[in-house]
Design a protein around this motif. Structure first.
Motif, short mmCIF file in Angstrom:
data_model
loop_
_atom_site.label_atom_id
_atom_site.label_comp_id
_atom_site.label_asym_id
_atom_site.label_seq_id
_atom_site.Cartn_x
_atom_site.Cartn_y
_atom_site.Cartn_z
N VAL A 156 0.84 -1.20 0.00
CA VAL A 156 0.00 0.00 0.00
C VAL A 156 0.87 1.25 0.00
CG1 VAL A 156 -1.73 1.32 1.28
CG2 VAL A 156 -1.88 -1.18 1.18
N ASN A 157 1.86 1.28 0.89
CA ASN A 157 2.73 2.45 1.00
C ASN A 157 4.02 2.05 1.69
OD1 ASN A 157 3.70 5.03 0.89
ND2 ASN A 157 2.04 5.97 2.05
N LEU A 158 5.08 2.75 1.36
CA LEU A 158 6.39 2.50 1.98
C LEU A 158 7.02 3.83 2.34
CD1 LEU A 158 8.69 0.43 2.67
CD2 LEU A 158 9.60 0.92 0.40
N ARG B 30 -5.08 4.34 11.21
CA ARG B 30 -4.91 4.42 12.66
C ARG B 30 -6.05 3.64 13.31
NH1 ARG B 30 -7.11 9.31 10.97
NH2 ARG B 30 -9.06 9.91 12.03
N GLY B 31 -5.92 3.41 14.62
CA GLY B 31 -6.97 2.74 15.38
C GLY B 31 -7.32 1.38 14.82
N ARG B 32 -8.61 1.16 14.62
CA ARG B 32 -9.09 -0.15 14.18
C ARG B 32 -8.93 -0.40 12.69
NH1 ARG B 32 -11.52 -3.40 17.70
NH2 ARG B 32 -11.89 -2.58 19.77
N ALA B 33 -8.33 0.53 11.98
CA ALA B 33 -7.97 0.26 10.59
C ALA B 33 -6.75 -0.64 10.52
CB ALA B 33 -7.69 1.56 9.85
N PRO C 167 -8.30 1.75 4.55
CA PRO C 167 -7.88 3.04 3.98
C PRO C 167 -6.53 2.93 3.29
CG PRO C 167 -7.54 3.02 6.35
CD PRO C 167 -8.28 1.76 6.03
N THR C 168 -6.27 3.85 2.39
CA THR C 168 -4.98 3.91 1.70
C THR C 168 -4.20 5.17 2.05
OG1 THR C 168 -6.08 4.91 -0.22
CG2 THR C 168 -5.79 2.51 -0.23
N LEU C 169 -4.89 6.20 2.55
CA LEU C 169 -4.20 7.42 2.97
C LEU C 169 -3.59 7.22 4.35
CD1 LEU C 169 -6.80 10.16 1.88
CD2 LEU C 169 -4.70 9.45 0.68
N ARG C 170 -2.35 7.65 4.51
CA ARG C 170 -1.66 7.44 5.79
C ARG C 170 -2.37 8.14 6.93
NH1 ARG C 170 4.22 9.38 4.73
NH2 ARG C 170 4.27 9.26 7.00
N ILE D 81 12.30 1.85 8.29
CA ILE D 81 11.39 1.56 7.19
C ILE D 81 10.03 1.18 7.77
CG2 ILE D 81 10.87 0.01 5.27
CD1 ILE D 81 13.81 -0.20 4.72
N ARG D 82 9.01 1.86 7.29
CA ARG D 82 7.64 1.54 7.70
C ARG D 82 6.85 1.16 6.44
NH1 ARG D 82 5.53 6.29 10.44
NH2 ARG D 82 6.70 5.51 12.23
N LYS D 83 6.26 -0.01 6.46
CA LYS D 83 5.56 -0.51 5.28
C LYS D 83 4.11 -0.83 5.63
CE LYS D 83 6.23 -3.61 1.37
NZ LYS D 83 7.15 -4.55 0.72
N TYR D 84 3.19 -0.39 4.77
CA TYR D 84 1.77 -0.67 4.92
C TYR D 84 1.38 -1.68 3.84
CZ TYR D 84 1.98 3.72 7.53
OH TYR D 84 2.31 4.72 8.42
N ILE D 85 0.71 -2.76 4.26
CA ILE D 85 0.33 -3.81 3.33
C ILE D 85 -1.13 -4.18 3.54
CG2 ILE D 85 2.68 -4.72 3.31
CD1 ILE D 85 1.72 -7.02 5.08
N LYS D 86 -1.69 -4.89 2.54
CA LYS D 86 -3.07 -5.39 2.63
C LYS D 86 -3.08 -6.89 2.40
CE LYS D 86 -5.79 -1.33 1.28
NZ LYS D 86 -6.84 -0.83 0.37
N THR D 87 -4.01 -7.57 3.09
CA THR D 87 -4.21 -9.00 2.88
C THR D 87 -5.70 -9.28 2.70
OG1 THR D 87 -4.53 -9.59 5.21
CG2 THR D 87 -2.26 -9.50 4.41
#
Length: 241
Positions: free
Chosen positions: A56-58, A120-123, A113-116, A69-75
């Motif tokens: 999603v985002n790096l 947050r929270g339960r996302a 969500p895709t926006l940083r 490095i902080r990486k956001y992913i989806k499953t």
């Protein structure tokens, strides 16, 4: 007619072989039902290594000779422990490839969500932080190589997770990480599109990758002390309570 029957009549040995194979197949099927497929054939790849995932985002933060490095992913929808395994696998893959001082992997739902600013929270369905050498990174705080937490419920249609938040003990996280049979990263949809789109898309991908790299200035958005930087995502899951 009798001569034909004598020609095509199977031998006793062949009959016993066919009966034995059928009996063995029936026993194996019954054992799989009563014992369980994982115990009979071994755990599946999903059970051992987590799910396949999509980037999603790096974010790459470079400051004071340190790289975070902080990486956001989806499953796809799955249980909380599988989300943690997926994040751990990806964190180890990133570390082996780039050797940063800190790796954080945040797992979102496919409808999340895709926006940083909204992540947050339960996302956040699961959150893993891997610090291979914690003392130089987190000065003055309790040194932990691994932290991992997740919501034990599934995600709703809007991508928000339900259930209680579970914080895993470090020894359990370490054992889980040691049990992986294979390490693999997530699929990067931008890179896939660039491969299909040709050289022009490839240049666009390079520009996107440069834009993702963050070099915070002192006093800016990431200008706080390095010891406080990993604390922001730790507080994020609790916002949903």
């Amino acid at each position: 007619m009798k001569a034909l029957l004598r020609i095509f009549r199977p031998s006793r040995k062949l009959v016993f072989i066919i009966a034995g194979v059928a009996l063995l197949g029936g026993v194996s099927g019954g054992a799989a039902l009563f014992i369980g497929k994982d115990r009979l054939l071994g755990p599946s790849a999903e059970t051992m290594n987590g799910l396949s995932c999509t980037d999603v985002n790096l974010v790459t933060i470079k400051k004071q000779n340190r790289v975070w490095i902080r990486k956001y992913i989806k499953t796809e929808p799955t249980d909380g422990m599988t989300r943690v395994k997926t994040a751990l696998r990806v964190a180890k893959t990133i570390y082996d490839a780039q050797r940063p001082d800190l790796v954080q992997v945040v797992v979102l739902d496919t409808n999340g969500p895709t926006l940083r600013s909204d992540i947050r929270g339960r996302a956040i369905g699961a959150d893993v932080v891997y610090i291979p050498h914690p003392d130089p990174v987190l000065e003055g705080t309790e040194a932990k190589t691994y932290t991992a937490r997740y919501y034990d419920g599934e995600a709703a249609d809007n991508g928000l997770f339900f259930g209680e938040r579970v914080d895993l003990p470090e020894d359990e996280i370490t054992a889980m990480n040691a049990s992986f049979r294979d390490y693999s990263d997530c699929i990067d949809p931008i890179a896939v599109a660039a491969t299909k789109g040709g050289e022009g898309e490839g240049k666009k991908t390079a520009k996107t990758a440069e834009a993702k790299e963050v070099k915070p200035a002192e006093g800016g958005e990431h200008g706080s002390a390095p010891a406080k930087e990993p604390a922001a995502p730790e507080a994020a899951p609790g916002a949903g309570h």
